[in-house]
Design an enzyme around this catalytic site. Sequence first.
Site, PDB file in Angstrom:
ATOM      1  CG  LEU A 131      -2.002  -0.996   1.409  1.00 28.62           C
ATOM      2  CD1 LEU A 131      -2.698  -0.807   2.754  1.00 28.62           C
ATOM      3  CD2 LEU A 131      -3.012  -0.918   0.276  1.00 28.62           C
ATOM      4  CG  ASP A 132       0.672   4.452  -2.909  1.00 30.11           C
ATOM      5  OD1 ASP A 132       1.501   3.627  -3.323  1.00 30.11           O
ATOM      6  OD2 ASP A 132      -0.061   5.131  -3.653  1.00 30.11           O
ATOM      7  NE  ARG A 133       6.106   7.668   5.118  1.00 31.26           N
ATOM      8  CZ  ARG A 133       7.255   8.288   5.346  1.00 31.26           C
ATOM      9  NH1 ARG A 133       8.039   8.588   4.324  1.00 31.26           N
ATOM     10  NH2 ARG A 133       7.620   8.599   6.558  1.00 31.26           N
ATOM     11  CB  THR A 135      -2.997   4.089   0.923  1.00 31.98           C
ATOM     12  OG1 THR A 135      -2.839   4.906  -0.229  1.00 31.98           O
ATOM     13  CG2 THR A 135      -4.325   3.348   0.846  1.00 31.98           C
TER      14      THR A 135
END
Length: 314
Positions: A131-133, A135
């Site tokens: 997951l993106d940081r 998110t």
Amino acid sequence: MVEVDAESEGQRLDNFLIRHLKGVPKTHVYRIIRSGEVRINKGRVSADTRVQAGDQVRLPPVRVSDKVAEKAERPAPAREFPVLLEDDFVIAIDKPAGTAVHGGSGVSFGVIEQLRQARPQAKFLELVHRLDRETSGILLVAKRRSALVALQDQFRERETGKTYLALVAGTWPANKKVIDTPLHKYLQADGERRVRTTTADDPDGMRSITLVKVRSVLPPRPGQGLPAMSLLEVTIKTGRTHQIRVHLASQGHGIVGDDKYGDFDLNRRLHKLGLKRMFLHAWRLQFNHPSTAERVELHAELPADLADYLPGTP
């Protein structure tokens, strides 16, 4: 000499060594394989050789850089995360926003390094996906290599169901339910990674499919300079970098708080009202359990930092 354990059986030799020789550059790992310094059961091998339980892997002496050694002396702080599901095969956690999933690219450590420090007795902990940081939401960690392989196969074959909650600027058209537009990754002049939509004839374009369902429309708030906004349930059929962010922005409805693809003026106004980050949350995840094959459905409800700042709600 290193003996291959049962959990590593079937793994490629290069991946086995990269995991075993933590801190050794990948280029050096491939160099010692090519030079014949790595042997399995006294025989020469290649990077794609599959290791088997009980194999004896001979390794040459390798030196870890001073920088890596210093990092090892200052390990990531131990940290547990909210657990949505845990058994002998998998952990599903509710990742908070602002925490990277792993170290690298200027980040000293992430979820996986902190979790390993918190569970020193765990023999195997590996990220299933990312997951993106910024998110938040559901993140899977495998506790066995067999579970890792089975779950990653499901992600690759699009057998999982991944649905996010996203708040976007404007009123999303209810009849716009599918975005099937290729994406192209590129680097900016400063080296930062970005993604843009492209055409089907772009040889570097990757087909990307996003499904959109409107959950609610929030009315405009003229007194605060805010337009109408739409809370969306977004399901991705492909897992491309920044897929949701770019697909939604390409339709003229960027995710609020997105500092790469969003509306920067709107972001500033929302920031003053308390929305401090991108409104994107991994809300629901469906997958087949790696041991029982039973279909599992998990939910991670909106965290307070998002739920409390839904404009137009009490």
